[in-house]
Design an enzyme around this catalytic site. Structure first.
Site, PDB file in Angstrom:
ATOM      1  N   GLY A   1       0.812  -1.211   0.000  1.00 60.85           N
ATOM      2  CA  GLY A   1       0.000   0.000   0.000  1.00 60.85           C
ATOM      3  C   GLY A   1       0.843   1.257   0.000  1.00 60.85           C
TER       4      GLY A   1
ATOM      5  CG  ASP B   1      -1.734  -4.030   8.712  1.00 61.84           C
ATOM      6  OD1 ASP B   1      -2.724  -4.786   8.665  1.00 61.84           O
ATOM      7  OD2 ASP B   1      -1.182  -3.572   7.708  1.00 61.84           O
TER       8      ASP B   1
END
Length: 885
Positions: free
Chosen positions: A588, A703
């Site tokens: 990302g 995460d």
């Protein structure tokens, strides 16, 4: 296919003198033997073995596990393994244009206690020889050397660490094993005997290994008389004194083998001598066929004389299955006979080695400056994927030696004068020696390198005058800026362009130097004053930010990152990644590239994409977090780039990628076994535990997932990607209210519902990760009755069906108690109430108990198993043998 044979018989009066104890030209290397230990004679052969310490510049020494020691000879007990670098090479002095038998022995013997079998490539110079993928193998090849040096290189291709136990070279006569082209890779070598004795030196003067080959449908024939062996092939007496014939006189004598791929070409060598005393009315005559096609005969072997039936051109077998038959003729009263047989596949080494003068030149440069770059092993230019760091080469045709065209040793810590060894690089076009501490004068020999177009000597401590021959050389760019002691005393430092206009090439006035130094000192003082006033504390709370509409921050409002780590310019990032040549992955944040810092340290460079959904805020968060956390199970930050719109994070390089790749099989063909999976999640849990308990204030990762568990070259796990991490800024605070962030499937439902972030949110994500390594199934799978992995496992557990939960590729090779405990731990991490979830400290303790339970079952399994099933017949310390039929 037409095949040709030559008959070589030893009925000549001249018999070649066999000097059994002569080891002239032999190279016998015990890899891993300490340099302090004296050479020794191997008990079984009398061969003298020496240490490899002077033949290789890298690697570490090891020894087989004790349970393997009784099974091997002394030279195989030790080994050298190579945990660092991609290519590690042995440099051997040989005689050019000489036929050599080369043997490399690899016996894993669980030397590292990991039970991880090998899988790496073996090169001779720039050419691939073979892939080592067996726990116990001897690779053998016969080739003619092209020069006086030979490099045997071990090249890492995946997770396993290359190693070698023994390296042996035996010079042979040029008329032995002659081919039309290419070299001969060992397929098998057998003598016909129902014993279990292997024959080698001193019986075989070339130290060829002969393995017994026999079938129940044969009859053993032996003689105590002396057999005149082949002059050309100098076969051992003990090999030719034994033979076999079919029990049934009319049967054929068959030897069967296979080659892969089926189109592989091969040479066979059939050795025959009549060792039975024939009566006057007895005749032995036969033909030789391959896959039913006539190849040689009819032939009657001569009593006690060796004949070798040799292919003059390579053969091929349909489908890769070869059946050589010795067939009795109608005239013969006796069955066919065979003493020994050898077979080799043809292997071409098309890639020429780098130009000999260029190699000598670059090695002299390396020696002069003491450069110890791990990548500077093997051929400097080829193969291209293993090109030495800092070099560029021209390799237009594999049949032409490559040449070195560019040498970049900038920022390499060079000292002393510019070495004359550079003048041997006669094809050099670009030379960059900038930003070192070189002294002395600019040498005139640089002007003699006719191909040179660019010379960058800036940022050194050179002195004296620039040679006029350099200044007057047309079409060349010279940079000597940043050398305060260089003067132009021989006229003007001006060189003319071809159009006649003058252009300054080198201008170093003393006054300008003094002025420049004064300006620099003033700027440095001003910078230190401003920094003292404006620098925020690293440990303090992060300042508030003004968010831009596109999700990125206005750069004018962003405070600078305070760091002791190295800050890189964007141009340095371009250089370290070789202009972003090798892509490691994409996330990302943006693309991740492979690079080198200081020419030796491998790094991963993450570049922030301008279209990235993650912005400067996450970039800064990750940098500032990594500046204050240091743990063996957290990926380390080497440096960063923050220059205009160019943002980059430079991490330590993790050679084995992420856990997700290994679980899915996209990384390689190996499957992680249960013990290895537990080791990886334990190390990952330790990293999380440090964030929760070892940091002040504590950190939450937010995460945790398999793609953020990275594995280094030793297969040690490290937690990565801290862009979403948050800290509890007030001592004693149990949660922080945040905008929900994370990866679907791993996201804590309680956090998603309340926006309250706690350490237990990481615990939930870790529970999902744990279920992934147990089941090897997708976190979200819409084809399941319960798409989410946690719900699906819960349903299966209510049925008591743990077999359906476990990854089927493990083949039930695990301790059931260890598995049950891990599943129960994972489910407790997924408790809907965060208060009822364990802490990461508790998770680490319980996972270690799981691993102890798994290890206690006796280490019956290997850490990695191949997905593909390869059917081979192996015995410890031997090669693959053919089948007798």
């Amino acid at each position: 296919m037409e095949r040709h044979f030559v008959f070589i018989a030893t009925y000549l009066l001249i018999f070649h003198l066999v000097q059994a104890q002569n080891q002239t030209g032999f190279i016998s290397v015990d890899c891993g033997l300490s340099l302090l230990e004296s050479p020794y004679d191997a008990p079984q052969t009398g061969l003298t073995y020496t240490s490899d310490a002077d033949l290789v510049a890298s690697g570490k020494t090891g020894r087989l596990a004790k349970e393997f020691e009784p099974l091997v000879d002394k030279p195989t007990l030790t080994l050298r393994y190579f945990p660092e670098g991609v290519r590690n090479c042995y440099n051997l002095n040989v005689t050019s244009d000489t036929n050599y038998l080369i043997k490399a022995t690899f016996v894993y013997g669980n030397y590292d206690g990991l039970n991880v079998g090998p899988n790496f490539n073996l090169y001779l110079g720039p050419n691939l020889w073979t892939t080592v993928s067996s726990n116990d193998t001897i690779e053998e090849i016969i080739l003619v050397t092209r020069s006086n040096s030979l490099q045997v290189c071990l090249v890492k291709t995946g997770i396993s660490i290359p190693f070698i136990n023994m390296l042996e070279l035996r010079p042979m006569k040029k008329n032995m094993y002659v081919t039309q082209s290419g070299s001969l890779k060992y397929l098998f070598r057998g003598y016909i005997s129902n014993s279990s004795t292997r024959i080698r030196f001193p019986d075989d003067v070339y130290d060829r290994k002969w393995y017994p080959l026999f079938d129940d449908s044969w009859t053993q024939v032996t003689t105590n008389l002396k057999v005149n062996t082949s002059i050309t092939y100098e076969l051992p007496q003990s090999v030719m004194a034994k033979a076999a014939t079919p029990i049934k006189a009319n049967d054929t004598l068959n030897i069967t083998w296979t080659v892969e791929p089926p189109t592989t070409q091969f040479y066979s060598y059939v050795h025959i001598a009549e060792i039975q005393a024939l009566r006057a009315n007895e005749t032995r005559e036969f033909n030789v066929t391959l896959n039913g096609e006539y190849t040689f005969g009819p032939f009657s072997p001569i009593p006690l004389k060796t004949a070798s039936i040799v292919d003059l051109s390579p053969g091929q077998c349909d489908g890769g299955r070869c059946i050589l038959q010795v067939v009795k003729t109608l005239k013969s009263t006796l069955p066919p006979l065979l003493n020994a047989i050898e077979a080799f596949t043809v292997i071409d080494f098309p890639q020429m080695e780098t130009n000999e003068n260029d190699v000598a030149g670059i090695k002299n440069v390396q020696g002069t400056y003491g450069l110890s770059r791990i990548s500077w092993q093997g051929d400097p230019c080829v193969p291209k994927q293993l090109l030495w760091d800092g070099l560029n080469c021209k390799n237009s045709d594999i049949s032409t030696p490559p040449i070195i065209t560019s040498l970049d040793l900038s920022s390499s810590g060079l000292t002393g004068i510019i070495t004359q060894a550079i003048k041997n690089l006669t094809h050099l076009q670009i030379l960059d020696l900038s930003d070192n501490n070189l002294t002395g004068e600019v040498p005139e020999f640089l002007a003699d390198i006719k191909s040179l177009l660019v010379i960058n000597l800036s940022g050194n401590n050179l002195s004296g005058s620039v040679p006029p021959s350099l200044l007057q050389k047309k079409g060349m760019k010279l940079n000597v800026e940043g050398n305060p002691h260089i003067l132009c005393t021989t006229g003007s430092c001006v060189k003319k362009k071809e159009d006649g206009h003058k252009k300054k090439s080198v201008i170093v006035p003393v006054v300008a130097s003094i002025a420049s130094i004064a300006v620099l000192i003033g700027a440095l003082v001003l910078f230190l004053i401003l920094r003292k006033k404006r620098s925020p504390k690293v440990e303090g709370p992060p300042p508030s930010y003004m968010q831009a509409s596109d999700g990125r921050l206005p750069r004018s409002s962003e405070p600078a990152i305070v760091t002791k780590n190295r800050r890189f310019s964007y141009s340095q990032v371009v250089i370290m990644t070789n202009n972003f040549q090798r892509i490691l992955g994409k996330g990302g944040f943006g693309m991740v590239y492979h690079g080198f810092v200081n020419g030796t340290e491998q790094v991963a460079v993450k570049i922030l994409s301008h279209s990235s959904s993650q912005g400067y805020k996450q970039f800064k968060a990750e940098v500032e977090l990594l500046l204050r956390v240091h743990h063996k199970n957290l990926v380390g930050l080497v440096g960063y780039c923050d220059e205009g719109d160019n943002l980059a994070l430079i991490y330590e390089y993790m050679a084995n990628g992420d856990l997700k790749e290994h679980m899915s099989g996209t990384r390689n063909r190996f499957i992680l076994n249960w013990g290895t999976r537990l080791k990886i999640v334990i190390e990952s849990a330790q990293g999380l535990e440090y964030l929760h308990n070892g940091c002040k204030p504590p950190m939450v990762h937010r995460d945790v997932k398999t793609t953020n568990i990275l594995l280094n070259e030793h297969f040690e796990a490290k937690l990565a990607d801290f862009g979403l991490s948050r800290s509890f800024l007030i001592e004693g605070e149990t949660h922080v209210s945040t905008v929900v962030a994370g990866t679907p499937g791993y996201l804590d439902p309680e956090y998603h519902r309340t926006n309250w972030l706690t350490e237990k949110s990481d615990v939930y994500s870790f529970g999902i990760l744990l279920l992934e390594i147990i089941t090897n199934r997708h976190v979200i799978d819409q084809s399941r009755e319960k798409p989410h992995i946690g719900e699906w496992v819960g349903v299966m557990l209510t049925k008591g069906d743990i077999q359906s939960i476990m990854d089927p590729s493990l083949n039930e090779d695990y301790d059931s108690g260890s598995v049950w405990k891990a599943v129960e731990l994972a489910m407790s991490c997924l408790n809907h109430s965060s208060a009822r979830r364990p802490t990461m400290s508790q998770v680490v303790i319980e996972l270690n108990e799981c691993l102890a339970s798994e290890n206690a079952r006796g280490g019956a399994s290997r850490d990695m198993e191949s997905k593909s099933s390869i059917e081979v017949s192996l015995t410890f310390g031997t090669e693959v043998s053919p089948n007798a039929r």
